[in-house]
Design a protein around this motif. Structure first.
Motif, PDB file in Angstrom:
ATOM      1  N   GLY A 158      11.481   5.575   0.530  1.00 23.85           N
ATOM      2  CA  GLY A 158      10.145   5.388   1.085  1.00 23.85           C
ATOM      3  C   GLY A 158      10.149   5.084   2.561  1.00 23.85           C
ATOM      4  N   ASN A 159       9.336   4.094   2.936  1.00 24.97           N
ATOM      5  CA  ASN A 159       9.294   3.649   4.330  1.00 24.97           C
ATOM      6  C   ASN A 159      10.631   3.015   4.698  1.00 24.97           C
ATOM      7  OD1 ASN A 159       6.339   3.048   3.123  1.00 24.97           O
ATOM      8  ND2 ASN A 159       6.183   3.615   5.260  1.00 24.97           N
ATOM      9  N   ILE A 160      10.873   2.835   5.987  1.00 21.64           N
ATOM     10  CA  ILE A 160      12.036   2.034   6.362  1.00 21.64           C
ATOM     11  C   ILE A 160      11.834   0.633   5.791  1.00 21.64           C
ATOM     12  CG2 ILE A 160      12.745   3.344   8.397  1.00 21.64           C
ATOM     13  CD1 ILE A 160      11.251   1.386  10.148  1.00 21.64           C
ATOM     14  N   MET A 192       4.174   2.689  15.364  1.00 19.78           N
ATOM     15  CA  MET A 192       4.931   3.798  14.782  1.00 19.78           C
ATOM     16  C   MET A 192       5.219   3.513  13.311  1.00 19.78           C
ATOM     17  SD  MET A 192       5.070   5.836  17.376  1.00 19.78           S
ATOM     18  CE  MET A 192       6.214   7.139  16.879  1.00 19.78           C
ATOM     19  N   HIS A 193       5.247   4.594  12.522  1.00 22.07           N
ATOM     20  CA  HIS A 193       5.348   4.493  11.060  1.00 22.07           C
ATOM     21  C   HIS A 193       6.359   5.543  10.581  1.00 22.07           C
ATOM     22  CE1 HIS A 193       3.288   4.133   6.978  1.00 22.07           C
ATOM     23  NE2 HIS A 193       3.869   5.308   6.847  1.00 22.07           N
ATOM     24  N   PHE A 194       7.466   5.062  10.024  1.00 19.21           N
ATOM     25  CA  PHE A 194       8.530   5.999   9.653  1.00 19.21           C
ATOM     26  C   PHE A 194       8.900   5.907   8.188  1.00 19.21           C
ATOM     27  CE2 PHE A 194       9.384   5.133  14.216  1.00 19.21           C
ATOM     28  CZ  PHE A 194       9.113   6.408  14.678  1.00 19.21           C
ATOM     29  N   HIS A 195       9.206   7.057   7.630  1.00 21.86           N
ATOM     30  CA  HIS A 195       9.805   7.138   6.303  1.00 21.86           C
ATOM     31  C   HIS A 195      11.261   7.548   6.464  1.00 21.86           C
ATOM     32  CE1 HIS A 195       6.254   6.810   3.522  1.00 21.86           C
ATOM     33  NE2 HIS A 195       5.678   6.836   4.708  1.00 21.86           N
ATOM     34  N   ASP A 196      12.074   7.030   5.559  1.00 19.31           N
ATOM     35  CA  ASP A 196      13.516   7.212   5.717  1.00 19.31           C
ATOM     36  C   ASP A 196      14.054   8.358   4.856  1.00 19.31           C
ATOM     37  OD1 ASP A 196      15.781   6.480   7.063  1.00 19.31           O
ATOM     38  OD2 ASP A 196      16.480   5.145   5.472  1.00 19.31           O
ATOM     39  N   ARG A 208       0.842  -1.200   0.000  1.00 15.34           N
ATOM     40  CA  ARG A 208       0.000   0.000   0.000  1.00 15.34           C
ATOM     41  C   ARG A 208       0.881   1.255   0.000  1.00 15.34           C
ATOM     42  NH1 ARG A 208      -0.898   4.809   1.676  1.00 15.34           N
ATOM     43  NH2 ARG A 208      -0.324   4.187   3.779  1.00 15.34           N
ATOM     44  N   ASP A 209       1.481   1.575   1.131  1.00 17.01           N
ATOM     45  CA  ASP A 209       2.235   2.833   1.226  1.00 17.01           C
ATOM     46  C   ASP A 209       3.406   2.841   0.249  1.00 17.01           C
ATOM     47  OD1 ASP A 209       2.708   5.333   2.174  1.00 17.01           O
ATOM     48  OD2 ASP A 209       3.561   4.727   4.085  1.00 17.01           O
ATOM     49  N   GLY A 210       4.046   1.669   0.090  1.00 14.05           N
ATOM     50  CA  GLY A 210       5.172   1.577  -0.837  1.00 14.05           C
ATOM     51  C   GLY A 210       4.726   1.824  -2.262  1.00 14.05           C
TER      52      GLY A 210
HETATM   53 ZN    ZN Z   1       3.686   6.376   5.079  1.00 12.98          ZN
END
Ligand code: ZN
Length: 299
Positions: A247-249, A205-209, A13-15
């Motif tokens: 993107g995300n970690i 928790m939701h992190f982007h790098d 999804r987010d990716g």
């Molecule tokens: Zn996100």
């Protein structure tokens, strides 16, 4: 017994939502099935946004139909409004992840709704779920560390949303650094503030790098007692507001760091690395995760 850290896979999804190329329904199903075989137990598989607005997310219903339900795997659908909730219920998702943006600027640009309107939508969804049934609701507070339109987002803004979401009986609240601007010390402070406001609600928790602080922020979260984190295989995704951003970690990077330290995640690291490489190649780019480049250790 070592501590278990649950990693929610958000790559499908987010990716994919933030990649330039769109995958077909079959390609997405292949990715989801491989991730589940590699240990993903909770996976954000679809988004119930308007596919005319976000073409990468087309085919949500087809994907959910093709994924036959089983007790081992929770398939999460992203929901922005009541229409999304209705689609999520009809598609028989195992969880609905309802997004509330922490800033009006991002909310209006992304969802055409202010923070107040989004909280009201979450309340209306929770009310319908209580009456008519439906999947458990989690809430994700996006741009919780900074907004590309409004700039800084204060702890008070985030805590106010946490308090309201918890009062609605939401099962889990995710605090998301959507544009990748958080630092580990601020992460710890926000977790502590959120916990004080909603002591009985599970935090994720939701992190982007985007600025290379993603894993440090994940570390800070685990140290602060959080045991659910989002990640995306291959570090998939980008950021519409930061050209060339990662993107995300990466799920494999997070699994490596945690398991090297003795935590359990339930993932097969070698399989994840392979999936990250393969999906990145399919998307025509080099994998953003470090493990896809360097491999695990010991080999
Ligand atoms: Zn996100």
């Amino acid at each position: 017994m070592s501590r278990f850290i649950q990693i929610v896979e958000v790559g499908p999804r987010d990716g994919l939502q933030n990649e330039k190329l769109s995958l077909s329904v079959d390609e997405k199903l292949d990715l989801i099935r491989k991730l589940e075989a590699a240990g993903a137990r909770r996976t954000e598989v679809v988004s119930f946004v308007n596919p005319n607005r976000v073409p990468q997310m087309a085919g949500a219903e087809e994907i959910m139909t093709a994924l036959s339900a089983d007790l081992e795997h929770a398939r999460i659908g992203l929901v922005l409004n009541m229409r999304g909730w209705e689609r999520c219920v009809a598609a028989q998702c195992d969880e609905a992840n309802v997004v509330v943006c922490a800033s009006d600027g991002f909310g209006l640009a992304n969802q055409g709704a202010t923070v107040r309107q989004q909280i009201d939508a979450l309340a209306a969804i929770a009310e319908r779920q209580a009456v008519e049934g439906g999947p458990p609701i989690t809430a994700t507070i996006s741009v919780a560390f900074g907004c590309p339109f409004d700039g800084e987002v204060s702890e008070d803004q985030v805590v106010a949303i946490v308090r309201e979401a918890a009062a609605l009986g939401v099962a889990e609240i995710a605090i998301a650094d959507t544009i990748g601007v958080a630092d580990p010390w601020t992460v710890r402070k926000r977790i502590e503030a959120a916990r004080a406001a909603a002591p009985d609600t599970r935090l994720r928790m939701h992190f982007h790098d985007t600025r290379n602080t993603g894993l440090a922020n994940a570390y800070a979260s685990v140290e602060a007692g959080v045991d659910v984190l989002d990640a995306s295989v291959g570090g998939l995704g980008g950021c519409p507001f930061a050209p060339n951003a990662t993107g995300n970690i990466g799920t494999e990077d997070l699994v490596y760091m945690l398991e090297r330290a003795g935590f359990e995640t339930g993932y097969d690291l070698a399989a994840l690395i392979e999936i990250g490489r393969e999906i990145s190649a399919k998307l025509g780019k080099a994998p953003a995760s470090s493990l896809a480049r360097a491999g695990g250790f010991p080999a």
